[in-house]
Design a protein around this motif. Structure first.
Motif, PDB file in Angstrom:
ATOM      1  N   VAL A  90       0.853  -1.189   0.000  1.00 33.50           N
ATOM      2  CA  VAL A  90       0.000   0.000   0.000  1.00 33.50           C
ATOM      3  C   VAL A  90       0.888   1.238   0.000  1.00 33.50           C
ATOM      4  N   PRO A  91       0.829   2.074  -1.027  1.00 32.70           N
ATOM      5  CA  PRO A  91       1.693   3.262  -1.057  1.00 32.70           C
ATOM      6  C   PRO A  91       1.261   4.313  -0.056  1.00 32.70           C
ATOM      7  N   GLU A  92       2.242   4.903   0.597  1.00 38.96           N
ATOM      8  CA  GLU A  92       2.013   6.000   1.534  1.00 38.96           C
ATOM      9  C   GLU A  92       3.002   7.113   1.211  1.00 38.96           C
ATOM     10  N   GLU A  93       2.579   8.356   1.354  1.00 39.48           N
ATOM     11  CA  GLU A  93       3.463   9.502   1.104  1.00 39.48           C
ATOM     12  C   GLU A  93       4.248   9.290  -0.183  1.00 39.48           C
ATOM     13  N   SER A  94       3.523   9.147  -1.268  1.00 45.60           N
ATOM     14  CA  SER A  94       4.127   8.740  -2.536  1.00 45.60           C
ATOM     15  C   SER A  94       3.578   9.542  -3.704  1.00 45.60           C
ATOM     16  N   LEU A  95       4.402   9.635  -4.744  1.00 46.98           N
ATOM     17  CA  LEU A  95       3.936  10.021  -6.070  1.00 46.98           C
ATOM     18  C   LEU A  95       3.927   8.750  -6.899  1.00 46.98           C
ATOM     19  N   VAL A  96       2.768   8.388  -7.420  1.00 44.89           N
ATOM     20  CA  VAL A  96       2.643   7.192  -8.252  1.00 44.89           C
ATOM     21  C   VAL A  96       2.251   7.635  -9.655  1.00 44.89           C
ATOM     22  N   LEU A  97       3.009   7.204 -10.622  1.00 39.57           N
ATOM     23  CA  LEU A  97       2.753   7.551 -12.016  1.00 39.57           C
ATOM     24  C   LEU A  97       2.301   6.290 -12.747  1.00 39.57           C
ATOM     25  N   VAL A  98       1.133   6.359 -13.363  1.00 38.88           N
ATOM     26  CA  VAL A  98       0.518   5.195 -14.007  1.00 38.88           C
ATOM     27  C   VAL A  98       0.375   5.460 -15.498  1.00 38.88           C
ATOM     28  N   SER A  99       0.857   4.528 -16.309  1.00 40.06           N
ATOM     29  CA  SER A  99       0.649   4.659 -17.748  1.00 40.06           C
ATOM     30  C   SER A  99      -0.622   3.923 -18.138  1.00 40.06           C
ATOM     31  N   LEU A 100      -1.371   4.510 -19.041  1.00 36.03           N
ATOM     32  CA  LEU A 100      -2.605   3.897 -19.532  1.00 36.03           C
ATOM     33  C   LEU A 100      -2.475   3.626 -21.024  1.00 36.03           C
ATOM     34  N   GLU A 101      -2.802   2.399 -21.383  1.00 37.86           N
ATOM     35  CA  GLU A 101      -2.784   1.996 -22.781  1.00 37.86           C
ATOM     36  C   GLU A 101      -4.183   1.528 -23.144  1.00 37.86           C
ATOM     37  N   ARG A 102      -4.889   2.337 -23.924  1.00 38.06           N
ATOM     38  CA  ARG A 102      -6.276   2.049 -24.287  1.00 38.06           C
ATOM     39  C   ARG A 102      -7.127   1.804 -23.040  1.00 38.06           C
ATOM     40  N   GLY A 103      -6.874   2.588 -21.998  1.00 37.57           N
ATOM     41  CA  GLY A 103      -7.646   2.495 -20.771  1.00 37.57           C
ATOM     42  C   GLY A 103      -7.166   1.440 -19.802  1.00 37.57           C
ATOM     43  N   GLU A 104      -6.192   0.617 -20.208  1.00 35.23           N
ATOM     44  CA  GLU A 104      -5.673  -0.425 -19.331  1.00 35.23           C
ATOM     45  C   GLU A 104      -4.371   0.030 -18.691  1.00 35.23           C
ATOM     46  N   MET A 105      -4.141  -0.423 -17.465  1.00 37.74           N
ATOM     47  CA  MET A 105      -2.954  -0.036 -16.731  1.00 37.74           C
ATOM     48  C   MET A 105      -1.716  -0.679 -17.340  1.00 37.74           C
ATOM     49  N   GLY A 106      -0.703   0.157 -17.574  1.00 38.72           N
ATOM     50  CA  GLY A 106       0.578  -0.342 -18.066  1.00 38.72           C
ATOM     51  C   GLY A 106       1.620  -0.248 -16.971  1.00 38.72           C
ATOM     52  N   ALA A 107       2.738   0.397 -17.248  1.00 33.17           N
ATOM     53  CA  ALA A 107       3.808   0.533 -16.251  1.00 33.17           C
ATOM     54  C   ALA A 107       3.353   1.449 -15.115  1.00 33.17           C
ATOM     55  N   VAL A 108       3.838   1.136 -13.917  1.00 31.58           N
ATOM     56  CA  VAL A 108       3.526   1.925 -12.719  1.00 31.58           C
ATOM     57  C   VAL A 108       4.839   2.272 -12.035  1.00 31.58           C
ATOM     58  N   MET A 109       5.040   3.535 -11.719  1.00 29.66           N
ATOM     59  CA  MET A 109       6.259   3.996 -11.070  1.00 29.66           C
ATOM     60  C   MET A 109       5.907   4.727  -9.784  1.00 29.66           C
TER      61      MET A 109
END
Length: 360
Positions: free
Chosen positions: A35-54
């Motif tokens: 569970v992320p806390e105190e974070s910046l999470v960057l999510v890539s979307l490909e045609r509405g689907e989740m791709g890479a997550v940083m």
């Protein structure tokens, strides 16, 4: 700047499109493994689907250069990104909101340099059922976080045997050295065993390697069933992992029916062995985790391995693959070498297991 970079790589990954921010935020623990806390999470979307997550610690994101994060995002091949800022205290703070608008502006510029667009930014107080999110730019959109355990990606992770941790520190404990004094005390035993093994290897290299591989398989099953290893067994395993043919053969266990038992052994060795032998166990653990789609554990294991041995070739190669969003099915092909070496040594490895296909 330490970035957790993973891809939702579960073999049973559902075809699920994220049309609601509350659903996308709820899916983050299943992808990150915690569970992320105190974070910046960057999510890539490909045609509405989740791709890479940083994921990046929020303190680093607010005070650092985001160009490396954008560079990693560009490796995903996606052109649309969503930012999720997790801040329990700052989610309702007007001054903080301005800081987060500035952060998203900087992120937009960094992504734009790589031809990517930040299509949305959300602030959330906590990533759990009932958590509250709202948009960074003051658009007025807001809502509740859905139940992370009810996310389709959480169900897929459970099917793949992945454990979801309450926080990142719990995941780190999987590989943290359990007793530094005991680890240091193993050094003389390892050195003594190395001399004995050298004599055995000179007399019969293939026989020595075969016995080492068979012992590792047997001890993996023992550890997986709750057994413990004494100093002699630990010293023997440490020495075996320094033999290139043995080590490369053992990588094949990651795609076999005994993969879980082998991974339990590598995790135990990672928590127990001293450096430099610990690095080999960490890389075997990373490969096993990567092969089954557990990017978070693979990334932490590689980070620790490279701290212990910055020049470790396999660790560097796997780390590059993970940061480049290479999928597990491509990594699994490396196990072919292990099966070939096992044949040369005369070792029968557990048969290869089948990995599930993505649901359509």
């Amino acid at each position: 700047m330490l970035i957790d970079s993973v891809t939702p790589m579960t073999t049973h990954e559902p075809d699920f499109r994220f049309t609601r921010p509350g659903a996308l935020i709820a899916a983050l623990p299943a992808v990150l493994g915690f569970v992320p806390e105190e974070s910046l999470v960057l999510v890539s979307l490909e045609r509405g689907e989740m791709g890479a997550v940083m994921r990046l610690d929020l303190s680093q994101a607010l005070g650092g250069d985001l160009s490396h994060l954008a560079e990693l995002a560009s490796a995903s091949g996606a052109d649309t990104m969503v930012a999720v800022i997790v801040d329990d205290d700052g989610a309702g703070c007007p001054m903080c909101n301005q800081n987060y608008r500035d952060l998203c502006d900087e992120l937009t510029a960094a992504l734009s340099a790589h031809g990517m667009d930040l299509c949305a930014g959300h602030i959330v107080d906590r990533v759990e059922a009932g958590g509250r999110w709202h948009c960074v730019d003051g658009c007025g959109s807001a809502g509740a976080v859905e139940d992370p355990m009810a996310s389709p990606l959480a169900a897929a992770a459970v099917l793949d045997g992945r454990r979801l941790y309450r926080r990142r520190g719990d995941l780190q404990a999987v590989i943290a050295v359990a007793d530094e004094n005991r680890s240091a005390a193993l050094v003389p035993a390892i050195n003594d065993h190395a001399e004995l093994r050298e004599a055995d290897w000179r007399a019969d290299p293939d026989g020595c390697g075969r016995r080492d591989v068979e012992a590792a398989i047997a001890w993996g099953g023992w550890v997986s069933d709750g057994g413990t290893l004494g100093d002699g067994e630990l010293a023997a395993l440490a020495c075996a992992l320094t033999d290139v043919n043995v080590r490369d053969t053992l990588y094949a266990l990651a795609v076999g029916t005994g993969a879980a038992a082998a991974e339990a052994l590598w995790a135990l060795l990672a928590r127990t062995l001293p450096d430099p032998w610990r690095a080999e166990a960490l890389v075997l653990l990373a490969f096993s985790a990567y092969a089954r789609g557990d990017g978070p554990l693979a990334g932490l294991s590689l980070e620790a391995a490279l701290r212990g041995d910055p020049d470790h070739r396999m660790a560097s190669m796997l780390d590059t693959a993970l940061q480049s969003v290479m999928r597990p099915e491509q990594i699994r092909e490396l196990a072919v070498t292990g099966y070939r070496l096992a044949k040369q040594l005369g070792v029968r490895l557990p048969p290869r297991r089948s990995f599930g296909r993505r649901a359509v």
